[in-house]
Design a protein around this motif. Structure first.
Motif, PDB file in Angstrom:
ATOM      1  N   UNK A 158       0.834  -1.207   0.000  1.00  0.00           N
ATOM      2  CA  UNK A 158       0.000   0.000   0.000  1.00  0.00           C
ATOM      3  C   UNK A 158       0.865   1.253   0.000  1.00  0.00           C
ATOM      4  N   UNK A 159       1.922   1.265   0.807  1.00  0.00           N
ATOM      5  CA  UNK A 159       2.824   2.421   0.834  1.00  0.00           C
ATOM      6  C   UNK A 159       3.497   2.596  -0.527  1.00  0.00           C
ATOM      7  N   UNK A 160       3.894   1.487  -1.142  1.00  0.00           N
ATOM      8  CA  UNK A 160       4.510   1.563  -2.465  1.00  0.00           C
ATOM      9  C   UNK A 160       3.561   2.122  -3.510  1.00  0.00           C
ATOM     10  N   UNK A 161       2.321   1.664  -3.476  1.00  0.00           N
ATOM     11  CA  UNK A 161       1.324   2.138  -4.444  1.00  0.00           C
ATOM     12  C   UNK A 161       0.984   3.604  -4.191  1.00  0.00           C
ATOM     13  N   UNK A 162       0.787   3.969  -2.919  1.00  0.00           N
ATOM     14  CA  UNK A 162       0.501   5.370  -2.603  1.00  0.00           C
ATOM     15  C   UNK A 162       1.673   6.276  -2.956  1.00  0.00           C
ATOM     16  N   UNK A 163       2.886   5.784  -2.766  1.00  0.00           N
ATOM     17  CA  UNK A 163       4.070   6.557  -3.156  1.00  0.00           C
ATOM     18  C   UNK A 163       4.095   6.774  -4.669  1.00  0.00           C
ATOM     19  N   UNK A 164       3.696   5.750  -5.418  1.00  0.00           N
ATOM     20  CA  UNK A 164       3.638   5.887  -6.874  1.00  0.00           C
ATOM     21  C   UNK A 164       2.595   6.926  -7.277  1.00  0.00           C
ATOM     22  N   UNK A 165       1.460   6.940  -6.572  1.00  0.00           N
ATOM     23  CA  UNK A 165       0.417   7.932  -6.858  1.00  0.00           C
ATOM     24  C   UNK A 165       0.933   9.339  -6.556  1.00  0.00           C
ATOM     25  N   UNK A 166       1.606   9.498  -5.410  1.00  0.00           N
ATOM     26  CA  UNK A 166       2.171  10.805  -5.054  1.00  0.00           C
ATOM     27  C   UNK A 166       3.209  11.228  -6.091  1.00  0.00           C
TER      28      UNK A 166
END
Length: 195
Positions: free
Chosen positions: A58-66
């Motif tokens: 989730x952190x990886x995906x949210x980081x990609x979104x950011x």
């Protein structure tokens, strides 16, 4: 160079929308975890490893979104590497539990070794490309996790030797290590104002 999207402050509606999206993602992750383990009494180390894997993914995906929506907020040269490190860690925690349904344990272990080598390279590159603040966060995270785990391991080992507690498996210890490291990372980042 700052992007124009980073220069504009977010409206109240955007902030509320972001909170709703994050809450929805959290609820979805929680529901997924509940569905994953509802039919059988999974051992707590597997539940912990799966929870850590979901958190890291989730952190990886949210980081990609950011990174996609606000690229100017990501340290230069580090965004993709951070995302790779998070995603690989999540996959490596899930692989020993779920990949044996598709491949032999030897093949799964070989895959984990390859993923660990790739993550190690990404971590070294991340350290080399990071600015001083990010290096400080990484150092503080490692120091906090080390001291917390060293203290806990010593106390647990003494209790185990005295016959007061049962032995914990290496798999369980890995889940605990990841949980402590993730919490230490959050604390170190928050101290520096990184959200």
């Amino acid at each position: 160079m700052m992007s124009q999207t980073a220069d504009r402050p977010q409206s109240l509606a955007q902030k509320i929308g972001g909170i709703v999206v994050l809450g929805g993602l959290g609820a979805l992750c929680g529901y997924g975890m509940a569905q994953l383990f509802k039919d059988d009494a999974a051992p707590w180390p597997d539940v912990l490893a799966a929870a850590m894997a979901v958190a890291l993914l989730a952190v990886g995906i949210l980081s990609a979104v950011v990174m996609a929506t606000r690229p100017s907020t990501v340290p230069k040269g580090c965004g993709i590497l951070q995302i790779v490190v998070f995603l690989l860690a999540g996959v490596m925690l899930l692989a020993p539990m779920y990949a044996p349904a598709f491949a032999s344990p030897d093949v799964v272990f070989g895959g984990v070794v390859v993923l660990l080598a790739a993550q190690t390279v990404a971590n070294v590159l991340l350290w080399r490309r990071a600015d001083e603040m990010l290096r400080q966060v990484m150092s503080e995270t490692s120091a906090m996790a080390f001291w917390a785990l060293q203290t806990a391991l010593f106390l647990y080992a003494a209790a185990e030797r005295l016959g007061l507690v049962e032995t914990i498996s290496g798999w369980a210890l890995t889940g605990i290590l990841m949980a402590v490291y993730l919490l230490a990372s959050i604390v170190a980042s928050a101290r520096r104002g990184i959200t």
